[in-house]
Design a protein around this motif. Sequence first.
Motif, mmCIF file in Angstrom:
data_model
loop_
_atom_site.group_PDB
_atom_site.id
_atom_site.type_symbol
_atom_site.label_atom_id
_atom_site.label_comp_id
_atom_site.label_asym_id
_atom_site.label_seq_id
_atom_site.Cartn_x
_atom_site.Cartn_y
_atom_site.Cartn_z
ATOM 1 N N LYS A 38 36.321 52.327 54.688
ATOM 2 C CA LYS A 38 35.998 51.912 53.326
ATOM 3 C C LYS A 38 36.875 50.718 53.000
ATOM 4 O O LYS A 38 38.099 50.822 53.003
ATOM 5 C CB LYS A 38 36.265 53.030 52.333
ATOM 6 N N ALA A 39 36.266 49.587 52.742
ATOM 7 C CA ALA A 39 36.997 48.378 52.374
ATOM 8 C C ALA A 39 36.769 48.121 50.888
ATOM 9 O O ALA A 39 35.645 48.144 50.420
ATOM 10 C CB ALA A 39 36.518 47.195 53.196
ATOM 11 N N SER A 40 37.830 47.873 50.168
ATOM 12 C CA SER A 40 37.693 47.602 48.739
ATOM 13 C C SER A 40 37.318 46.138 48.523
ATOM 14 O O SER A 40 37.527 45.288 49.389
ATOM 15 C CB SER A 40 39.005 47.908 48.013
ATOM 16 N N SER A 41 36.795 45.862 47.357
ATOM 17 C CA SER A 41 36.474 44.478 46.996
ATOM 18 C C SER A 41 37.736 43.626 46.978
ATOM 19 O O SER A 41 37.703 42.442 47.303
ATOM 20 C CB SER A 41 35.791 44.425 45.628
ATOM 21 N N LEU A 42 38.869 44.238 46.599
ATOM 22 C CA LEU A 42 40.148 43.524 46.601
ATOM 23 C C LEU A 42 40.477 43.022 47.999
ATOM 24 O O LEU A 42 40.849 41.865 48.182
ATOM 25 C CB LEU A 42 41.266 44.442 46.103
ATOM 26 N N VAL A 68 50.069 44.400 43.926
ATOM 27 C CA VAL A 68 48.725 44.387 44.492
ATOM 28 C C VAL A 68 48.829 44.811 45.953
ATOM 29 O O VAL A 68 49.575 44.210 46.717
ATOM 30 C CB VAL A 68 48.093 42.972 44.396
ATOM 31 N N PRO A 69 48.083 45.866 46.351
ATOM 32 C CA PRO A 69 48.161 46.294 47.747
ATOM 33 C C PRO A 69 47.625 45.223 48.692
ATOM 34 O O PRO A 69 46.683 44.512 48.361
ATOM 35 C CB PRO A 69 47.299 47.551 47.791
#
Length: 89
Positions: A38-42, A68-69
Amino acid sequence: MYAYDDYEPKDNEFLKNVKGCATYTEIKEWIKSEYGLKASSLYVAQIKDKCGLEKRLNYNMDNEKSRVPKCPPEKEKAIMAAFKCFNMV
């Protein structure tokens, strides 16, 4: 005089030098199906920054400094593979 020719290319070779543009959702779905991650938009945005790709304006941004991670290396690899799949890099 015009002639109609129903031409269908045999592969995507004709798109080799055309820059693609995929949505964040398409990129994340591709990563989930190919890598099971799962890749976040961030994370996608961070890698777009690294590659110099254009991003849309994020309206959720605060003006405050917050932690920010950073995108983990395995997800960065998957995101780069998605960019290549969608002819973005």
